[in-house]
Design a protein around this motif. Sequence first.
Motif, short mmCIF file in Angstrom:
data_model
loop_
_atom_site.label_atom_id
_atom_site.label_comp_id
_atom_site.label_asym_id
_atom_site.label_seq_id
_atom_site.Cartn_x
_atom_site.Cartn_y
_atom_site.Cartn_z
N ASP A 23 0.94 -1.29 -0.17
CA ASP A 23 0.07 0.21 -0.17
C ASP A 23 0.63 1.55 0.10
O ASP A 23 0.59 2.32 0.54
CB ASP A 23 -1.19 0.32 1.11
N GLN A 24 1.89 1.20 -0.62
CA GLN A 24 2.50 2.46 -0.52
C GLN A 24 1.59 3.95 -1.33
O GLN A 24 2.20 5.16 -1.04
CB GLN A 24 4.27 2.03 -1.44
N SER A 25 0.91 3.48 -2.01
CA SER A 25 0.04 4.93 -2.57
C SER A 25 -0.44 5.34 -1.68
O SER A 25 -0.78 6.54 -2.15
CB SER A 25 -1.05 3.77 -3.58
N LEU A 26 -0.42 4.75 -0.40
CA LEU A 26 -1.49 5.64 0.78
C LEU A 26 -0.77 7.15 1.14
O LEU A 26 -1.55 7.89 1.25
CB LEU A 26 -1.53 4.41 1.42
N LEU A 27 0.45 6.43 0.36
CA LEU A 27 1.33 7.86 1.13
C LEU A 27 0.69 9.04 0.30
O LEU A 27 1.08 10.27 0.73
CB LEU A 27 2.90 7.83 0.69
N ALA A 28 0.35 8.46 -1.09
CA ALA A 28 0.45 10.13 -1.85
C ALA A 28 -1.16 10.39 -1.55
O ALA A 28 -1.51 11.56 -2.06
CB ALA A 28 0.52 9.25 -3.56
N LYS A 29 -2.19 10.10 -0.65
CA LYS A 29 -2.98 10.30 -0.37
C LYS A 29 -3.15 11.20 1.24
O LYS A 29 -3.61 11.84 1.56
CB LYS A 29 -3.89 9.21 -0.44
N GLY A 30 -1.70 10.89 1.44
CA GLY A 30 -1.85 11.46 2.82
C GLY A 30 -1.44 10.90 4.08
O GLY A 30 -2.31 11.10 5.10
N ASP A 31 -2.35 9.49 3.57
CA ASP A 31 -3.25 8.21 4.91
C ASP A 31 -1.33 7.87 5.34
O ASP A 31 -0.04 7.77 4.73
CB ASP A 31 -3.23 7.00 3.83
N LYS A 32 -1.43 6.97 5.98
CA LYS A 32 -0.41 5.90 6.61
C LYS A 32 -0.03 4.94 6.45
O LYS A 32 -1.28 4.13 6.06
CB LYS A 32 -0.07 6.18 8.27
N ALA A 33 1.24 4.78 6.68
CA ALA A 33 1.55 3.03 5.26
C ALA A 33 2.47 2.68 5.95
O ALA A 33 3.64 2.74 5.59
CB ALA A 33 1.19 2.83 3.85
N PRO A 34 2.80 2.56 7.58
CA PRO A 34 3.72 2.02 8.51
C PRO A 34 4.22 0.85 7.90
O PRO A 34 3.95 -0.20 7.51
CB PRO A 34 3.65 1.52 10.22
N GLY A 35 5.90 0.47 7.85
CA GLY A 35 6.49 0.16 7.16
C GLY A 35 6.41 -1.01 6.39
O GLY A 35 6.87 -1.82 5.02
N CYS A 36 5.77 0.72 5.21
CA CYS A 36 5.66 -0.18 3.47
C CYS A 36 7.25 0.04 2.93
O CYS A 36 6.74 -1.19 1.88
CB CYS A 36 4.47 1.00 3.18
N PHE A 37 7.93 0.73 3.29
CA PHE A 37 9.18 0.52 2.40
C PHE A 37 10.51 -0.84 3.17
O PHE A 37 11.05 -0.53 2.48
CB PHE A 37 9.30 2.01 2.19
N HIS A 38 9.72 -1.33 4.05
CA HIS A 38 10.41 -1.81 4.42
C HIS A 38 10.52 -3.43 3.84
O HIS A 38 9.65 -4.41 3.08
CB HIS A 38 10.28 -2.59 6.29
N HIS A 39 11.85 -4.24 3.77
CA HIS A 39 12.24 -5.22 2.74
C HIS A 39 11.23 -6.51 3.46
O HIS A 39 10.97 -7.32 2.40
CB HIS A 39 13.97 -4.99 2.60
N VAL A 40 11.31 -6.76 4.51
CA VAL A 40 10.58 -8.14 4.55
C VAL A 40 8.66 -7.99 3.91
O VAL A 40 8.65 -8.74 3.91
CB VAL A 40 10.90 -8.15 6.27
N THR A 41 8.51 -6.20 4.55
CA THR A 41 7.13 -6.14 4.43
C THR A 41 7.07 -6.56 2.64
O THR A 41 6.09 -7.33 2.84
CB THR A 41 6.83 -4.63 4.95
N ILE A 42 7.86 -5.88 2.17
CA ILE A 42 7.93 -6.07 0.69
C ILE A 42 8.39 -7.55 0.22
O ILE A 42 7.44 -7.79 -0.53
CB ILE A 42 8.75 -5.38 0.09
N ASN A 43 8.77 -8.25 0.90
CA ASN A 43 9.18 -9.38 0.59
C ASN A 43 8.02 -10.41 0.84
O ASN A 43 7.44 -11.64 0.19
CB ASN A 43 10.53 -10.50 1.34
N SER A 44 7.25 -9.95 1.85
CA SER A 44 6.07 -11.02 2.35
C SER A 44 5.09 -10.92 1.31
O SER A 44 4.67 -11.80 1.48
CB SER A 44 6.09 -10.34 4.12
N ASN A 45 4.78 -9.59 1.23
CA ASN A 45 4.26 -9.44 0.40
C ASN A 45 3.54 -10.10 -0.98
O ASN A 45 3.17 -10.04 -1.99
CB ASN A 45 3.86 -7.84 -0.17
N ALA A 46 4.99 -9.97 -1.64
CA ALA A 46 5.48 -10.26 -2.78
C ALA A 46 5.13 -11.99 -3.12
O ALA A 46 4.26 -12.40 -4.11
CB ALA A 46 6.79 -10.03 -3.50
#
Length: 197
Positions: A75-98
């Motif tokens: 949900d990195q695009s939430l940042l463009a909406k001004g929302d929060k997406a904690p940990g969205c750029f962390h490699h563990v979170t990215i790998n888990s989602n991928a």
Amino acid sequence: MCAAPAGKSIFAWKTLNPELLLCNEAIGKRMGMLISNLRRCQIQPSATANVDSKILAEEIPQTANLVIVDAHCTDQSLLAKGDKAPGCFHHVTINSNANRQKRILANSAKIVAPQGYLAYMTCTYSTEENEQVSESVLSKFPEFQPVTVPHLEKYRSHLREIPCYRMCPQVRLGAGAVTVLFQNTSDGERNQLQQIF
């Protein structure tokens, strides 16, 4: 797949006029909003399911002309909406989602009928969740080929050879999204959908 809250499902129904729109959402707490939105917009004929994608792959293989996977992502695009997406750029979170996306797409590919389509999309920017996941589909399912979408060509990603399209907020296309369209090029007949719900 991953159908809640139903925006893409409703758009698909209005655009494509399918024989049946089957909306699956594996996360139980999201089912209420999915059903509510389908009813509110009078989407018929439609059905909903609350099962893991693996169950659908086993129960209704090669039945769908189109499977849309609006994949759960960071949900990195939430940042463009001004929302929060904690940990969205962390490699563990990215790998888990991928990895989750690869599993959902592999199951979804099994549902696509010969000559049918698999549309994959996310609302995140990482190549691990977009281009690399798309490459894994092509590697695991050689009968699937990426499809060029002419009216999206100006948004084509330069990060890979496959036609992967990145709609970014700086070009005023919402908060950001990435999409790839695949076609099952195998020959054969579409299986008939049996009543399983």
